[in-house]
Design an enzyme around this catalytic site. Structure first.
Site, PDB file in Angstrom:
ATOM      1  N   GLU A 198      -8.993 -10.707  -7.879  1.00 12.24           N
ATOM      2  CA  GLU A 198      -8.095  -9.564  -7.718  1.00 12.24           C
ATOM      3  C   GLU A 198      -6.994  -9.574  -8.790  1.00 12.24           C
ATOM      4  O   GLU A 198      -6.637  -8.531  -9.336  1.00 12.24           O
ATOM      5  CB  GLU A 198      -7.515  -9.557  -6.303  1.00 12.24           C
ATOM      6  N   ASN A 220      -1.792  -0.194   7.226  1.00  6.26           N
ATOM      7  CA  ASN A 220      -1.217  -1.498   7.568  1.00  6.26           C
ATOM      8  C   ASN A 220      -0.324  -2.099   6.482  1.00  6.26           C
ATOM      9  O   ASN A 220      -0.159  -3.303   6.387  1.00  6.26           O
ATOM     10  CB  ASN A 220      -2.318  -2.465   8.025  1.00  6.26           C
ATOM     11  N   LYS A 272       0.836  -1.201   0.000  1.00  8.82           N
ATOM     12  CA  LYS A 272       0.000   0.000   0.000  1.00  8.82           C
ATOM     13  C   LYS A 272       0.880   1.265   0.000  1.00  8.82           C
ATOM     14  O   LYS A 272       2.096   1.185   0.225  1.00  8.82           O
ATOM     15  CB  LYS A 272      -0.921  -0.051   1.212  1.00  8.82           C
ATOM     16  N   HIS A 300      -1.628  -5.593   1.537  1.00  5.64           N
ATOM     17  CA  HIS A 300      -2.872  -6.352   1.379  1.00  5.64           C
ATOM     18  C   HIS A 300      -2.537  -7.700   0.758  1.00  5.64           C
ATOM     19  O   HIS A 300      -1.690  -7.781  -0.125  1.00  5.64           O
ATOM     20  CB  HIS A 300      -3.838  -5.602   0.454  1.00  5.64           C
ATOM     21  N   ARG A 316      -0.920 -14.835   3.832  1.00  7.75           N
ATOM     22  CA  ARG A 316      -1.614 -14.130   4.926  1.00  7.75           C
ATOM     23  C   ARG A 316      -0.851 -14.274   6.243  1.00  7.75           C
ATOM     24  O   ARG A 316      -0.841 -13.374   7.066  1.00  7.75           O
ATOM     25  CB  ARG A 316      -3.034 -14.675   5.082  1.00  7.75           C
ATOM     26  N   TYR A 346     -12.053  -2.956  -3.402  1.00  9.17           N
ATOM     27  CA  TYR A 346     -12.593  -3.130  -2.049  1.00  9.17           C
ATOM     28  C   TYR A 346     -14.127  -3.173  -2.040  1.00  9.17           C
ATOM     29  O   TYR A 346     -14.747  -2.856  -1.029  1.00  9.17           O
ATOM     30  CB  TYR A 346     -12.088  -2.009  -1.137  1.00  9.17           C
ATOM     31  N   THR A 367      -4.835  -8.397  10.273  1.00 15.15           N
ATOM     32  CA  THR A 367      -5.202  -7.095   9.686  1.00 15.15           C
ATOM     33  C   THR A 367      -4.918  -5.937  10.634  1.00 15.15           C
ATOM     34  O   THR A 367      -4.392  -4.897  10.229  1.00 15.15           O
ATOM     35  CB  THR A 367      -6.708  -7.100   9.317  1.00 15.15           C
TER      36      THR A 367
HETATM   37  P1  CMP Z   1      -6.729  -5.177   3.770  1.00 18.26           P
HETATM   38  O1  CMP Z   1      -6.092  -6.484   4.009  1.00 18.26           O
HETATM   39  O2  CMP Z   1      -6.304  -4.382   2.609  1.00 18.26           O
HETATM   40  O3  CMP Z   1      -8.306  -5.416   3.647  1.00 18.26           O
HETATM   41  C1  CMP Z   1      -9.242  -4.422   3.953  1.00 18.26           C
HETATM   42  C2  CMP Z   1      -8.629  -3.232   4.612  1.00 18.26           C
HETATM   43  O4  CMP Z   1      -9.544  -2.421   5.300  1.00 18.26           O
HETATM   44  C3  CMP Z   1      -7.657  -3.699   5.674  1.00 18.26           C
HETATM   45  O5  CMP Z   1      -6.542  -4.271   5.079  1.00 18.26           O
HETATM   46  C4  CMP Z   1      -7.448  -2.417   6.459  1.00 18.26           C
HETATM   47  O6  CMP Z   1      -6.451  -1.601   5.886  1.00 18.26           O
HETATM   48  C5  CMP Z   1      -8.791  -1.742   6.300  1.00 18.26           C
HETATM   49  N1  CMP Z   1      -9.524  -1.814   7.541  1.00 18.26           N
HETATM   50  C6  CMP Z   1     -10.067  -2.899   8.101  1.00 18.26           C
HETATM   51  N2  CMP Z   1     -10.677  -2.560   9.248  1.00 18.26           N
HETATM   52  C7  CMP Z   1     -10.518  -1.220   9.405  1.00 18.26           C
HETATM   53  C8  CMP Z   1     -10.903  -0.303  10.383  1.00 18.26           C
HETATM   54  N3  CMP Z   1     -11.607  -0.684  11.446  1.00 18.26           N
HETATM   55  N4  CMP Z   1     -10.539   0.991  10.231  1.00 18.26           N
HETATM   56  C9  CMP Z   1      -9.842   1.367   9.129  1.00 18.26           C
HETATM   57  N5  CMP Z   1      -9.444   0.524   8.156  1.00 18.26           N
HETATM   58  C10 CMP Z   1      -9.771  -0.756   8.303  1.00 18.26           C
END
Ligand code: CMP
Length: 143
Positions: free
Chosen positions: A126, A112, A9, A115, A85, A49, A91
């Site tokens: 994807e 984070n 990201k 992905h 993963r 998403y 996450t």
């Molecule tokens: P990702 O693995 O890209 O899949 C969905 C993304 O949503 C996740 O990583 C986070 O970056 C984001 N995400 C999930 N939960 C939250 C949350 N509570 N607040 C903000 N972002 C979130």
């Protein structure tokens, strides 16, 4: 052979974690099959998403993904979706174990770093979304 979609990201790119992250997948034994640095627009991020469109953080998530370039990758190998993963970690970085990418490099669920597809079927979707041109193929068995 199983494939997964991995995206570094904008925060991961901006923090110069690209080489570190690629190294972890390479050293585990997975094969890099697709790689590009791209800036996506909101419509594209919303498609990626789409399953999260009802979530309260959806707009912030889309804004974050379009804030800078991302590294889109396809990795291949045995159980790469689930093992990928594990390499990435939970996450929420507050719950991701040290030794995982998020456990080592993130503190905020909204930033984070990376992905990874959550299932073989979502990986297929994807990869089709991010690599409509297809991915590189070996033309001989010499590797
Ligand atoms: P990702 O693995 O890209 O899949 C969905 C993304 O949503 C996740 O990583 C986070 O970056 C984001 N995400 C999930 N939960 C939250 C949350 N509570 N607040 C903000 N972002 C979130």
């Amino acid at each position: 052979m199983e494939q997964t979609f991995i995206m570094i990201k904008p925060d991961g790119v901006q923090r110069n974690l690209v080489g570190e992250i690629i190294g972890r997948f390479e050293k585990k034994g997975f094969t890099l099959k697709g790689l590009k640095l791209v800036s996506v627009d909101s419509a594209f991020a919303e498609r990626h998403y789409a399953d999260l469109s009802a979530k309260p953080f959806f707009n912030a998530l889309v804004e974050y993904i379009v804030s800078g370039p991302v590294v889109a990758m396809v990795w291949e190998g045995k159980n790469v979706v689930a093992t990928g993963r594990k390499i990435i970690g939970a996450t929420n970085p507050a719950e991701s174990a040290p030794g995982t990418i998020r456990g080592d490099y993130a503190i905020d669920i909204g930033r984070n770093v990376i992905h990874g597809s959550d299932a073989v079927e979502s990986a297929r979707k994807e990869i089709a979304l991010w690599f409509p041109e297809g991915i590189a193929e070996w033309r001989s068995s010499a590797h």
